[in-house]
Design a protein around this motif. Structure first.
Motif, PDB file in Angstrom:
ATOM      1  N   SER A   2      -9.101  13.040  -6.471  1.00  0.00           N
ATOM      2  CA  SER A   2      -9.286  12.308  -7.743  1.00  0.00           C
ATOM      3  C   SER A   2     -10.592  13.035  -8.312  1.00  0.00           C
ATOM      4  O   SER A   2     -10.592  13.468  -9.614  1.00  0.00           O
ATOM      5  CB  SER A   2      -9.288  11.172  -8.117  1.00  0.00           C
ATOM      6  OG  SER A   2     -10.256  10.391  -6.945  1.00  0.00           O
ATOM      7  N   LYS A  31      -1.325  -3.332  -5.355  1.00  0.00           N
ATOM      8  CA  LYS A  31      -1.765  -1.868  -4.269  1.00  0.00           C
ATOM      9  C   LYS A  31      -3.028  -1.479  -4.154  1.00  0.00           C
ATOM     10  O   LYS A  31      -3.899  -1.356  -3.328  1.00  0.00           O
ATOM     11  CB  LYS A  31      -1.014  -0.751  -4.749  1.00  0.00           C
ATOM     12  CG  LYS A  31      -0.954  -0.304  -5.942  1.00  0.00           C
ATOM     13  CD  LYS A  31      -0.076   1.041  -6.160  1.00  0.00           C
ATOM     14  CE  LYS A  31      -0.226   1.600  -7.556  1.00  0.00           C
ATOM     15  NZ  LYS A  31       0.673   2.657  -7.692  1.00  0.00           N
ATOM     16  N   ASP A  32      -3.943  -1.404  -5.534  1.00  0.00           N
ATOM     17  CA  ASP A  32      -5.192  -1.152  -5.548  1.00  0.00           C
ATOM     18  C   ASP A  32      -6.122  -2.097  -5.025  1.00  0.00           C
ATOM     19  O   ASP A  32      -7.221  -1.885  -4.244  1.00  0.00           O
ATOM     20  CB  ASP A  32      -5.570  -0.837  -7.018  1.00  0.00           C
ATOM     21  CG  ASP A  32      -4.739   0.504  -7.522  1.00  0.00           C
ATOM     22  OD1 ASP A  32      -4.458   1.130  -6.731  1.00  0.00           O
ATOM     23  OD2 ASP A  32      -4.724   0.575  -8.819  1.00  0.00           O
ATOM     24  N   LYS A  33      -5.943  -3.405  -5.522  1.00  0.00           N
ATOM     25  CA  LYS A  33      -6.411  -4.702  -4.957  1.00  0.00           C
ATOM     26  C   LYS A  33      -6.754  -4.732  -3.355  1.00  0.00           C
ATOM     27  O   LYS A  33      -7.845  -4.658  -2.578  1.00  0.00           O
ATOM     28  CB  LYS A  33      -5.950  -5.993  -5.439  1.00  0.00           C
ATOM     29  CG  LYS A  33      -7.007  -7.158  -4.827  1.00  0.00           C
ATOM     30  CD  LYS A  33      -6.341  -8.312  -5.676  1.00  0.00           C
ATOM     31  CE  LYS A  33      -7.360  -9.545  -5.171  1.00  0.00           C
ATOM     32  NZ  LYS A  33      -6.728 -10.711  -6.029  1.00  0.00           N
ATOM     33  N   GLU A  43       3.655   1.492  -1.330  1.00  0.00           N
ATOM     34  CA  GLU A  43       4.550   1.593  -2.426  1.00  0.00           C
ATOM     35  C   GLU A  43       6.067   1.521  -1.875  1.00  0.00           C
ATOM     36  O   GLU A  43       6.988   1.953  -2.262  1.00  0.00           O
ATOM     37  CB  GLU A  43       4.283   2.453  -3.441  1.00  0.00           C
ATOM     38  CG  GLU A  43       3.040   2.315  -3.861  1.00  0.00           C
ATOM     39  CD  GLU A  43       2.622   3.349  -4.991  1.00  0.00           C
ATOM     40  OE1 GLU A  43       3.577   3.824  -5.648  1.00  0.00           O
ATOM     41  OE2 GLU A  43       1.531   4.059  -4.769  1.00  0.00           O
ATOM     42  N   SER A  62      -7.575   7.627   2.107  1.00  0.00           N
ATOM     43  CA  SER A  62      -8.039   7.094   1.039  1.00  0.00           C
ATOM     44  C   SER A  62      -9.328   8.049   0.530  1.00  0.00           C
ATOM     45  O   SER A  62      -9.725   8.311  -0.588  1.00  0.00           O
ATOM     46  CB  SER A  62      -8.576   5.617   1.088  1.00  0.00           C
ATOM     47  OG  SER A  62      -9.559   5.557   2.363  1.00  0.00           O
ATOM     48  N   ARG A  95      -5.754  -1.960  -1.197  1.00  0.00           N
ATOM     49  CA  ARG A  95      -6.428  -0.903  -0.734  1.00  0.00           C
ATOM     50  C   ARG A  95      -7.924  -1.184  -0.732  1.00  0.00           C
ATOM     51  O   ARG A  95      -8.646  -0.762   0.216  1.00  0.00           O
ATOM     52  CB  ARG A  95      -6.134   0.249  -1.471  1.00  0.00           C
ATOM     53  CG  ARG A  95      -4.907   0.880  -1.446  1.00  0.00           C
ATOM     54  CD  ARG A  95      -4.304   2.099  -2.144  1.00  0.00           C
ATOM     55  NE  ARG A  95      -3.131   2.411  -1.767  1.00  0.00           N
ATOM     56  CZ  ARG A  95      -2.435   3.130  -2.874  1.00  0.00           C
ATOM     57  NH1 ARG A  95      -2.892   3.311  -3.959  1.00  0.00           N
ATOM     58  NH2 ARG A  95      -1.092   3.597  -2.503  1.00  0.00           N
ATOM     59  N   LYS A  96      -8.672  -1.725  -1.889  1.00  0.00           N
ATOM     60  CA  LYS A  96     -10.064  -1.793  -1.808  1.00  0.00           C
ATOM     61  C   LYS A  96     -10.491  -2.848  -0.744  1.00  0.00           C
ATOM     62  O   LYS A  96     -11.485  -2.685  -0.127  1.00  0.00           O
ATOM     63  CB  LYS A  96     -10.346  -2.294  -3.362  1.00  0.00           C
ATOM     64  CG  LYS A  96     -11.734  -2.245  -3.792  1.00  0.00           C
ATOM     65  CD  LYS A  96     -12.086  -2.770  -5.025  1.00  0.00           C
ATOM     66  CE  LYS A  96     -11.317  -1.978  -6.248  1.00  0.00           C
ATOM     67  NZ  LYS A  96     -11.973  -2.395  -7.385  1.00  0.00           N
ATOM     68  N   THR A 100      -9.775   9.820  -2.804  1.00  0.00           N
ATOM     69  CA  THR A 100     -11.109   9.933  -3.794  1.00  0.00           C
ATOM     70  C   THR A 100     -11.442  11.476  -3.905  1.00  0.00           C
ATOM     71  O   THR A 100     -11.724  11.916  -4.927  1.00  0.00           O
ATOM     72  CB  THR A 100     -12.113   9.174  -2.866  1.00  0.00           C
ATOM     73  OG1 THR A 100     -11.451   8.129  -2.702  1.00  0.00           O
ATOM     74  CG2 THR A 100     -13.398   9.147  -3.703  1.00  0.00           C
ATOM     75  N   ILE A 123       0.760  -1.136  -0.057  1.00  0.00           N
ATOM     76  CA  ILE A 123       0.130  -0.015   0.127  1.00  0.00           C
ATOM     77  C   ILE A 123       0.935   1.496  -0.069  1.00  0.00           C
ATOM     78  O   ILE A 123       0.467   2.125  -0.664  1.00  0.00           O
ATOM     79  CB  ILE A 123      -0.866  -0.055   1.061  1.00  0.00           C
ATOM     80  CG1 ILE A 123      -2.116  -0.911   0.855  1.00  0.00           C
ATOM     81  CG2 ILE A 123      -1.579   1.398   1.544  1.00  0.00           C
ATOM     82  CD1 ILE A 123      -2.796  -1.281   2.211  1.00  0.00           C
TER      83      ILE A 123
END
Length: 196
Positions: free
Chosen positions: A154, A129-131, A105, A147, A133-134, A151, A103
């Motif tokens: 973004s 990382k995305d998986k 990195e 997070s 985090r989700k 969001t 997460i």
């Protein structure tokens, strides 16, 4: 598929254990994390398992909990990371430390594991990382401040780019505003401040 093995520990070693299930001994490859959790010889235990079937062997991998097994399966799904390498990773750090490293990195952490080069470490981080985090957001049921701000950022960035502001300029501006105003800023206020 063998989902778990529930029986008596008849042998244990840092690399594998043998679990007697009603007179049948299962040799199960384990990580150091699982080894430290195993009870003494002669005591009962339950390991969740993964059966890896190859042309030359059927190898059973065991884990103290579903969390470790899930990460193992995620890791072996990455090109260049086989079951043995994934087990080395889980022996070097706990599942939560590896997840946090992915997460964050943290390339150095992942690369510090024996047998993991820079390209493999980058691939692990990029693909997971995305998986992770989700999954973390779903398991906690709430968004962490990071997070949530990610969001918000973004959404604000998409709006600013749509309004014709160059992406690089908008990102720089949003980062400065979030740093100054804090994580709890709303998307609307963030966009308003960025347009000033």
């Amino acid at each position: 598929m063998i989902a778990y093995v529930n029986g008596t520990v008849v042998y244990k070693d840092p690399a594998f254990t043998i679990i007697d299930v009603n007179g049948l001994g299962y040799e199960v490859r384990i990580s150091l994390q699982t080894y430290t959790s195993l009870p003494e010889l002669g005591e009962r235990c339950k390991l969740v398992t993964f059966l890896n079937i190859r042309e030359d062997a059927h190898i059973l991998y065991g884990f103290w909990g579903n969390d470790e097994k899930k990460l193992f399966l995620d890791l072996i799904g990455i090109s260049g990371v086989g079951p043995s390498t994934a087990l080395v990773m889980l022996s070097s750090f706990s599942a939560s430390e590896i997840r946090q490293g992915i997460i964050d990195e943290d390339l150095r952490l992942i690369q510090s594991i024996k047998g993991i080069g820079s390209k493999t470490a980058q691939r692990v981080i990029l693909e997971l990382k995305d998986k992770i985090r989700k999954e973390d957001m779903l398991s906690t049921g709430i968004k962490t401040p990071e997070s949530a701000s990610g969001t918000i950022k973004s959404e604000a960035l998409a709006a600013l780019v749509t309004l014709g502001i160059p992406k690089a300029t908008a990102e720089k501006s949003l980062d400065a505003i979030i740093k100054r105003e804090g994580q709890s800023i709303t998307v609307e206020n963030l966009i308003k401040l960025a347009l000033r």
